[in-house]
Design a protein around this motif. Structure first.
Motif: not given
Length: 147
Positions: A93, A119, A125
């Motif tokens: 991440i 993100y 993810s």
């Protein structure tokens, strides 16, 4: 001596012993891990990467992290600076804080995430990372600015 005072005297040595047991070096072995983060085709200076353990690592396993330099390159850290990450399966991440900091905090890393959290959700993810038993160079992460 009261029973509660006697119990507190027993608990203190046990707590100290447990604290030092965790500091003995029972850490999971790490290997060097490096990579790059680009956003919109350019190096993302001061972007952060965090690896979240998937399977094969014990509960409470450390979460390796890194921060990019001016060329978008990073080296992961787990227990100490740039010591790498334990072998295993992870999901990556990312955050990329605005570092302008305004008039009084120039260079501060407290700014808003330029990626707007796009993100930073481990469950969404699509950036799997495998760390082997040998030094690992992760392929470049090519992220896009959220619209």
């Amino acid at each position: 001596m009261s029973p509660s005072l006697a119990m507190s005297r027993v608990r203190f040595p046990v707590l100290v012993m447990l604290l030092f047991a965790g500091c003995r070096g029972d850490r999971i072995k790490t290997v060097p891990v490096s990579g790059e983060i680009y956003v919109d085709g350019k190096p993302a200076e001061n972007a952060s990467i965090f690896l979240i353990p998937r399977a094969g690592l014990p509960d409470g396993a450390p979460r390796p992290f890194g921060q990019t330099d001016s060329e978008g390159k990073f080296i992961l850290s787990t227990y100490k600076e740039k010591d790498g990450a334990p072998p295993g399966e992870y999901v990556a991440i990312f955050q990329w804080p605005d570092t302008s900091g305004g008039l009084f905090n120039r260079g501060s890393m407290d700014g808003a995430d330029r990626l707007r959290g796009a993100y930073y959700d481990k469950d969404k993810s699509n950036h799997p990372v495998t760390v082997g038993k040998q030094p690992t160079a992760i392929p470049r992460f090519e992220l896009k600015s959220p619209k």
